[in-house]
Design a protein around this motif. Structure first.
Motif, PDB file in Angstrom:
ATOM      1  N   ALA A   5       0.664  -1.128  -0.115  1.00 28.95           N
ATOM      2  CA  ALA A   5      -0.034  -0.181   0.015  1.00 28.95           C
ATOM      3  C   ALA A   5       0.652   1.248  -0.064  1.00 28.95           C
ATOM      4  CB  ALA A   5      -0.989  -0.039   1.195  1.00 28.95           C
ATOM      5  N   ALA A   6       1.997   1.208   0.380  1.00 36.97           N
ATOM      6  CA  ALA A   6       2.813   2.211   0.433  1.00 36.97           C
ATOM      7  C   ALA A   6       3.824   2.454  -0.836  1.00 36.97           C
ATOM      8  CB  ALA A   6       4.076   2.154   1.635  1.00 36.97           C
ATOM      9  N   LEU A   7       3.376   1.563  -1.550  1.00 38.22           N
ATOM     10  CA  LEU A   7       4.124   1.827  -3.175  1.00 38.22           C
ATOM     11  C   LEU A   7       3.092   2.385  -4.187  1.00 38.22           C
ATOM     12  CD1 LEU A   7       5.884  -1.589  -3.052  1.00 38.22           C
ATOM     13  CD2 LEU A   7       6.879   0.680  -2.533  1.00 38.22           C
ATOM     14  N   ASP A   8       3.847   2.818  -5.270  1.00 34.20           N
ATOM     15  CA  ASP A   8       2.858   3.261  -6.123  1.00 34.20           C
ATOM     16  C   ASP A   8       2.906   2.004  -7.132  1.00 34.20           C
ATOM     17  OD1 ASP A   8       5.260   3.027  -7.791  1.00 34.20           O
ATOM     18  OD2 ASP A   8       5.474   5.456  -8.062  1.00 34.20           O
ATOM     19  N   ASP A   9       2.192   2.095  -8.392  1.00 32.66           N
ATOM     20  CA  ASP A   9       1.856   1.079  -9.313  1.00 32.66           C
ATOM     21  C   ASP A   9       3.119   0.309  -9.626  1.00 32.66           C
ATOM     22  OD1 ASP A   9      -0.932   1.395  -8.886  1.00 32.66           O
ATOM     23  OD2 ASP A   9      -1.118   2.436 -10.841  1.00 32.66           O
ATOM     24  N   ASP A  10       4.154   1.250 -10.127  1.00 31.69           N
ATOM     25  CA  ASP A  10       5.556   0.896 -10.553  1.00 31.69           C
ATOM     26  C   ASP A  10       6.091   0.139  -9.678  1.00 31.69           C
ATOM     27  OD1 ASP A  10       7.660   0.977 -12.576  1.00 31.69           O
ATOM     28  OD2 ASP A  10       8.594   2.002 -11.042  1.00 31.69           O
ATOM     29  N   GLY A  11       6.130   0.687  -8.304  1.00 36.55           N
ATOM     30  CA  GLY A  11       6.863   0.050  -7.265  1.00 36.55           C
ATOM     31  C   GLY A  11       6.127  -1.604  -6.857  1.00 36.55           C
ATOM     32  N   ARG A  12       4.788  -1.517  -6.864  1.00 36.26           N
ATOM     33  CA  ARG A  12       4.111  -2.802  -6.732  1.00 36.26           C
ATOM     34  C   ARG A  12       4.659  -3.680  -7.870  1.00 36.26           C
ATOM     35  NH1 ARG A  12       0.219   0.478  -4.307  1.00 36.26           N
ATOM     36  NH2 ARG A  12      -0.771   1.156  -6.308  1.00 36.26           N
ATOM     37  N   ALA A  13       4.508  -3.178  -9.012  1.00 39.20           N
ATOM     38  CA  ALA A  13       5.136  -4.093 -10.303  1.00 39.20           C
ATOM     39  C   ALA A  13       6.490  -4.475 -10.014  1.00 39.20           C
ATOM     40  CB  ALA A  13       4.844  -3.464 -11.473  1.00 39.20           C
ATOM     41  N   ARG A  14       7.490  -3.892  -9.623  1.00 42.09           N
ATOM     42  CA  ARG A  14       8.906  -4.144  -9.397  1.00 42.09           C
ATOM     43  C   ARG A  14       9.108  -5.142  -8.388  1.00 42.09           C
ATOM     44  NH1 ARG A  14      12.811  -2.112 -11.791  1.00 42.09           N
ATOM     45  NH2 ARG A  14      14.355  -2.195 -10.031  1.00 42.09           N
ATOM     46  N   ILE A  15       8.242  -4.876  -7.179  1.00 42.26           N
ATOM     47  CA  ILE A  15       8.621  -5.647  -6.039  1.00 42.26           C
ATOM     48  C   ILE A  15       8.027  -7.044  -6.122  1.00 42.26           C
ATOM     49  CG2 ILE A  15       6.560  -5.244  -4.512  1.00 42.26           C
ATOM     50  CD1 ILE A  15       8.325  -4.921  -2.213  1.00 42.26           C
ATOM     51  N   SER A  16       7.024  -7.400  -7.015  1.00 40.22           N
ATOM     52  CA  SER A  16       6.337  -8.666  -7.112  1.00 40.22           C
ATOM     53  C   SER A  16       6.831  -9.464  -8.305  1.00 40.22           C
ATOM     54  CB  SER A  16       4.797  -8.217  -7.215  1.00 40.22           C
ATOM     55  OG  SER A  16       4.447  -7.402  -6.155  1.00 40.22           O
ATOM     56  N   SER A  17       6.748 -10.728  -7.826  1.00 38.01           N
ATOM     57  CA  SER A  17       7.114 -11.868  -8.973  1.00 38.01           C
ATOM     58  C   SER A  17       6.177 -13.169  -8.638  1.00 38.01           C
ATOM     59  CB  SER A  17       8.529 -12.091  -8.891  1.00 38.01           C
ATOM     60  OG  SER A  17       9.430 -11.188  -9.426  1.00 38.01           O
ATOM     61  N   PRO A  18       6.224 -14.021  -9.450  1.00 39.82           N
ATOM     62  CA  PRO A  18       5.457 -15.069  -9.173  1.00 39.82           C
ATOM     63  C   PRO A  18       6.243 -16.042  -8.240  1.00 39.82           C
ATOM     64  CG  PRO A  18       5.495 -14.828 -11.837  1.00 39.82           C
ATOM     65  CD  PRO A  18       6.434 -13.862 -10.860  1.00 39.82           C
ATOM     66  N   VAL A  19       5.686 -16.926  -7.566  1.00 39.67           N
ATOM     67  CA  VAL A  19       5.996 -17.441  -6.222  1.00 39.67           C
ATOM     68  C   VAL A  19       7.284 -18.521  -6.961  1.00 39.67           C
ATOM     69  CG1 VAL A  19       4.466 -19.509  -6.526  1.00 39.67           C
ATOM     70  CG2 VAL A  19       5.363 -18.817  -4.307  1.00 39.67           C
ATOM     71  N   ASP A  20       6.920 -19.077  -8.187  1.00 38.02           N
ATOM     72  CA  ASP A  20       8.031 -20.072  -8.273  1.00 38.02           C
ATOM     73  C   ASP A  20       9.015 -19.371  -9.541  1.00 38.02           C
ATOM     74  OD1 ASP A  20       6.418 -19.563 -10.449  1.00 38.02           O
ATOM     75  OD2 ASP A  20       6.082 -21.578 -10.963  1.00 38.02           O
ATOM     76  N   ALA A  21       9.113 -18.079  -9.443  1.00 41.06           N
ATOM     77  CA  ALA A  21      10.021 -17.181 -10.188  1.00 41.06           C
ATOM     78  C   ALA A  21      11.557 -17.519 -10.179  1.00 41.06           C
ATOM     79  CB  ALA A  21       9.871 -15.869 -10.162  1.00 41.06           C
ATOM     80  N   VAL A  22      12.367 -17.594 -11.103  1.00 37.83           N
ATOM     81  CA  VAL A  22      13.684 -18.038 -10.958  1.00 37.83           C
ATOM     82  C   VAL A  22      14.575 -16.795 -10.307  1.00 37.83           C
ATOM     83  CG1 VAL A  22      14.402 -16.800 -13.204  1.00 37.83           C
ATOM     84  CG2 VAL A  22      15.913 -18.655 -12.330  1.00 37.83           C
ATOM     85  N   ASP A  23      13.702 -15.555 -10.243  1.00 38.66           N
ATOM     86  CA  ASP A  23      14.215 -14.417  -9.397  1.00 38.66           C
ATOM     87  C   ASP A  23      14.777 -14.732  -8.081  1.00 38.66           C
ATOM     88  OD1 ASP A  23      13.468 -11.990 -11.558  1.00 38.66           O
ATOM     89  OD2 ASP A  23      12.347 -13.566 -11.448  1.00 38.66           O
ATOM     90  N   TRP A  24      14.181 -15.557  -7.418  1.00 35.80           N
ATOM     91  CA  TRP A  24      14.514 -16.185  -6.035  1.00 35.80           C
ATOM     92  C   TRP A  24      16.035 -16.521  -6.225  1.00 35.80           C
ATOM     93  CZ3 TRP A  24      12.131 -16.055  -1.512  1.00 35.80           C
ATOM     94  CH2 TRP A  24      10.853 -16.329  -1.439  1.00 35.80           C
ATOM     95  N   GLN A  25      16.545 -17.142  -7.345  1.00 36.61           N
ATOM     96  CA  GLN A  25      17.722 -17.543  -7.393  1.00 36.61           C
ATOM     97  C   GLN A  25      18.935 -16.322  -7.361  1.00 36.61           C
ATOM     98  OE1 GLN A  25      15.728 -21.126  -8.900  1.00 36.61           O
ATOM     99  NE2 GLN A  25      17.911 -21.357  -9.689  1.00 36.61           N
ATOM    100  N   THR A  26      18.340 -14.819  -7.576  1.00 41.88           N
ATOM    101  CA  THR A  26      19.499 -13.876  -7.961  1.00 41.88           C
ATOM    102  C   THR A  26      20.151 -13.360  -6.693  1.00 41.88           C
ATOM    103  OG1 THR A  26      17.612 -12.287  -8.008  1.00 41.88           O
ATOM    104  CG2 THR A  26      18.179 -13.368 -10.108  1.00 41.88           C
ATOM    105  N   TRP A  27      19.595 -13.909  -5.427  1.00 42.58           N
ATOM    106  CA  TRP A  27      20.076 -12.950  -4.259  1.00 42.58           C
ATOM    107  C   TRP A  27      21.642 -13.281  -4.087  1.00 42.58           C
ATOM    108  CZ3 TRP A  27      23.078 -15.725  -0.605  1.00 42.58           C
ATOM    109  CH2 TRP A  27      23.207 -17.067  -0.658  1.00 42.58           C
ATOM    110  N   ALA A  28      22.397 -12.599  -3.618  1.00 39.53           N
ATOM    111  CA  ALA A  28      23.830 -12.674  -3.436  1.00 39.53           C
ATOM    112  C   ALA A  28      24.172 -11.636  -2.161  1.00 39.53           C
ATOM    113  CB  ALA A  28      24.498 -12.184  -4.503  1.00 39.53           C
ATOM    114  N   ASN A  29      25.440 -11.978  -1.779  1.00 43.39           N
ATOM    115  CA  ASN A  29      26.033 -11.390  -0.481  1.00 43.39           C
ATOM    116  C   ASN A  29      27.072 -10.326  -0.675  1.00 43.39           C
ATOM    117  OD1 ASN A  29      26.894 -14.209  -0.806  1.00 43.39           O
ATOM    118  ND2 ASN A  29      28.629 -13.032   0.392  1.00 43.39           N
ATOM    119  N   PRO A  30      27.628 -10.166  -1.802  1.00 42.84           N
ATOM    120  CA  PRO A  30      28.590  -9.131  -1.931  1.00 42.84           C
ATOM    121  C   PRO A  30      27.926  -7.685  -1.816  1.00 42.84           C
ATOM    122  CG  PRO A  30      29.085 -10.514  -3.493  1.00 42.84           C
ATOM    123  CD  PRO A  30      27.758 -10.837  -2.882  1.00 42.84           C
TER     124      PRO A  30
END
Length: 416
Positions: A93-118
């Motif tokens: 609710a604190a985000l605009d439409d673009d922010g909501r689109a950017r923050i949201s992905s399907p639950v099985d998206a490959v993007d889960w695997q893009t995390w990194a610690n550097p």
């Protein structure tokens, strides 16, 4: 507060710092990709790995089925899903439409695997918190607090605070900040269906999924350089890894000499007996870090079932520390799951085992990998591992990192 790390500060004008001072996250991202540099080599090696079809970490390349049946949470073991849903709704609710689109992905998206610690932003997944207003930052942290145990949320925030402190100490506030982290949501927040969130950046990466009242919290990466804040508004933040370090040393102290020798796969942190590649430029001795979602990690060391009771107790104390981010109910379920496989659990060690020594250890079973490693300097000037630079990794082998085994069962049952 020891302040020991201050002995290893680079001069302010050292090229390691001066060359990136003033760059924002996106400019530094491009700088980090420079071919032939240390960071460029890491990016080149890691980038292709996240696209591989997810299977999960195994010890022998064979995926074991049936380890994670998707059943509703047992009474008293439920995740705080209602509070999580409410916190996620507040964030959206604190985000605009673009922010909501950017923050949201399907639950099985490959993007889960893009995390990194550097510290460099290899993938700009979700929203970068440092470029969000204070209200969004606060609501993102509120989602973390609604999901984790109080001590777990404090630990994650401590990593962020220490990162900001490091940025102040070395005068790189635009590279190393309290909010130099990305947050993403996967799936639609729901009381029963699978969904989750991801927070990642320098020295902190947490992947959390809930479904049917169950919670999966892995992969988790937590680290710190230095492991304390000795001045400023957060002075007094001490090593968050003290219990993990003490429990590891206690295991070694409780083992009889022959088992201690068998547990020690290498006597030195960089040992001539190590095969090529055993110490990775970025991960050092870690095997289950970022982008290692399908890695084969053979069992090493000694079986925990054959240890004296005192040593077994200390191994379980390590596990309790690593899963302590979970809220009380899911933590109870996770510890029960680990205990059920104690006769298949192994413990291995690299380095010395006296107080003050630097070392690496791994607890590994079919349902858990927990690693702790002391590292060399990155933004401080030392070329051998130091006690005040600590990395830890937690994984759920055989396919339930990101709760993926549960998601696949849910989708098969619901035709999605």
């Amino acid at each position: 507060m020891s302040g020991e790390f201050r002995r290893y500060l680079f001069p302010h004008d050292h090229p390691r710092l001066a060359g990136v001072r003033g760059l924002d996250a996106y400019a530094y991202r491009e700088h980090a990709r420079t071919p032939g540099t240390f960071t460029g080599g890491l990016v080149e090696g890691w980038t292709p790995l996240y696209l591989a079809d997810f299977r999960g970490v195994t010890e022998d390349g064979v995926l074991r089925e049936g380890l994670y049946p998707l059943t509703p949470a047992e009474p008293g073991e439920e995740a705080p899903v209602a509070a999580m849903v409410a916190a996620a709704a507040d964030l959206l609710a604190a985000l605009d439409d673009d922010g909501r689109a950017r923050i949201s992905s399907p639950v099985d998206a490959v993007d889960w695997q893009t995390w990194a610690n550097p510290e460099f932003m290899q993938f700009d997944t979700g929203l970068r918190l440092e470029f969000q207003p204070a209200q969004v930052r606060a609501k993102a942290l509120a989602l973390v607090r609604a999901s984790l145990s109080p001590e777990g949320a404090d630990l994650v925030h401590a990593m962020m605070l220490i990162n900001g402190f490091l940025g102040e100490v070395v005068d790189l506030p635009t590279v190393l900040g309290e909010w130099s982290y990305n947050i993403a949501l996967y799936g639609d927040p729901d009381l029963r269906a699978p969904w989750g969130w991801q927070l990642f950046g320098h020295h902190a990466a947490v992947n959390c999924l809930v479904v049917e009242g169950r919670m999966s919290l892995s992969p988790v990466f937590l680290g710190a350089e230095p492991d304390e804040i000795d001045e400023g508004p957060h002075a007094g933040t001490a090593s968050p890894f003290g219990e993990r370090i003490a429990a590891g040393l206690a295991v070694m102290a409780a083992l009889p000499p022959e088992q201690r020798a068998a547990a020690t796969t290498y006597r030195e942190m960089v040992d001539p007996a190590m095969p090529p590649g055993r110490v990775h430029p970025g991960d050092e001795r870690h095997l289950a870090g970022a982008f290692q979602d399908n890695r084969v990690i053979p069992l090493e060391g000694v079986p925990v079932a054959g240890m004296p009771p005192e040593a077994q107790h200390e191994v379980l104390r390590i596990v309790e520390q690593f899963v302590g981010l979970l809220p009380e109910g899911p933590r109870r379920a996770r510890l029960r799951e680990v205990a059920e496989h104690l006769d298949e659990t192994w413990f291995s060690w690299i380095g010395g085992h006296s107080p003050g020594d630097v070392f690496y250890y791994r607890v590994q079973s079919p349902v858990l990998i927990a690693e702790l490693d002391h590292h060399c300097g990155v933004f401080l000037d030392y070329s051998t591992p130091q006690p005040f630079h600590v990395h830890t990794v937690l994984r759920t082998p055989h396919g339930n990192d990101y709760g993926r085994a549960w998601v696949r069962q849910w989708q098969a049952a619901h035709g999605s």
